[in-house]
Design a protein around this motif. Structure first.
Motif, mmCIF file in Angstrom:
data_model
loop_
_atom_site.group_PDB
_atom_site.id
_atom_site.type_symbol
_atom_site.label_atom_id
_atom_site.label_comp_id
_atom_site.label_asym_id
_atom_site.label_seq_id
_atom_site.Cartn_x
_atom_site.Cartn_y
_atom_site.Cartn_z
ATOM 1 N N ALA A 66 -39.436 -12.318 6.494
ATOM 2 C CA ALA A 66 -40.455 -11.839 5.545
ATOM 3 C C ALA A 66 -39.822 -11.413 4.224
ATOM 4 O O ALA A 66 -40.150 -10.365 3.675
ATOM 5 C CB ALA A 66 -41.258 -10.702 6.167
ATOM 6 N N GLY A 67 -38.869 -12.206 3.746
ATOM 7 C CA GLY A 67 -38.239 -11.936 2.457
ATOM 8 C C GLY A 67 -37.121 -10.908 2.494
ATOM 9 O O GLY A 67 -36.511 -10.626 1.471
ATOM 10 N N SER A 68 -36.819 -10.361 3.662
ATOM 11 C CA SER A 68 -35.754 -9.364 3.781
ATOM 12 C C SER A 68 -34.610 -9.908 4.631
ATOM 13 O O SER A 68 -34.823 -10.726 5.528
ATOM 14 C CB SER A 68 -36.278 -8.092 4.458
ATOM 15 N N SER A 69 -33.420 -9.426 4.363
ATOM 16 C CA SER A 69 -32.264 -9.795 5.175
ATOM 17 C C SER A 69 -32.305 -9.043 6.495
ATOM 18 O O SER A 69 -32.676 -7.872 6.538
ATOM 19 C CB SER A 69 -30.965 -9.446 4.449
ATOM 20 N N VAL A 70 -31.940 -9.727 7.560
ATOM 21 C CA VAL A 70 -31.852 -9.120 8.879
ATOM 22 C C VAL A 70 -30.476 -9.431 9.458
ATOM 23 O O VAL A 70 -29.777 -10.316 8.967
ATOM 24 C CB VAL A 70 -32.956 -9.632 9.832
#
Length: 188
Positions: free
Chosen positions: A165-169
């Motif tokens: 969702a557009g974030s780094s994990v």
């Protein structure tokens, strides 16, 4: 009371279906884990070999043809290689044999990879080794696994596998299965 014409009803139905499709697509993109089969991992590992290293300016070591085995009961992997050890000073020709190590896995953030952690030598057999060199070769095997193969990448994640969702994990718990490796994804 709202009356829908056939045309209007079809437009509402199409919009609803599209919204539902987007919702489903969004859910599938929100992965909470990855499971890699043994074949996928074997292919990824094969692309990283042969491994060539010079040690103490005396020994040229080559590891080739890696074969991966999974040990789910111990949450570890075993990798077996064809080994070649060359030292023109001591040996007339390169010595060949088998090298196997047993290792845990961890995620390495800078390289975005699953890497070997605390590898231990399980086997280091070299054919034709003169007896006086057996102890040195066993020490070399320990050094090879502890120093040269510590943090060696088994699998490198693609950038899109580490976006949610557009974030780094980042990967979290790594579990060795009988037929693959499961990696949980830590959500932000």
């Amino acid at each position: 009371m709202i009356v829908l014409t056939r045309r209007r009803w079809l437009a509402v139905a199409a919009a609803s279906a599209a919204a539902a499709g987007l919702g489903l697509a969004g859910c599938s993109a929100l992965r909470s884990e990855y499971t890699f089969s043994q074949d996928q991992l074997q292919s990824a590992l094969e692309r990283k070999f042969p491994f060539n290293k010079r040690y103490m300016e005396l020994f040229d070591i080559q590891l080739a043809n890696p074969r991966l085995a999974l040990d789910s009961t111990r949450n570890r992997v075993t990798v077996t290689f064809d080994a070649t050890v060359d030292n023109r000073l001591f040996f007339r020709q390169p010595l060949t044999g088998r090298f196997a190590l047993d290792s845990a896995l961890r995620y390495d953030p800078p390289s975005h990879s699953l890497v070997l952690q605390d590898p231990e030598v399980r086997q280091f057999d070299v054919q034709g080794l003169p007896g006086q060199f057996a102890r040195q070769l066993n020490a070399l095997g320990g050094i090879l696994s502890e120093q040269l193969l510590q943090d060696y990448p088994l699998y490198t994640f693609k950038p899109e596998q580490l976006r949610l969702a557009g974030s780094s994990v980042e990967p979290g718990t790594i579990t060795v299965l009988p037929d693959g490796i499961n990696v949980k994804i830590n959500r932000p």
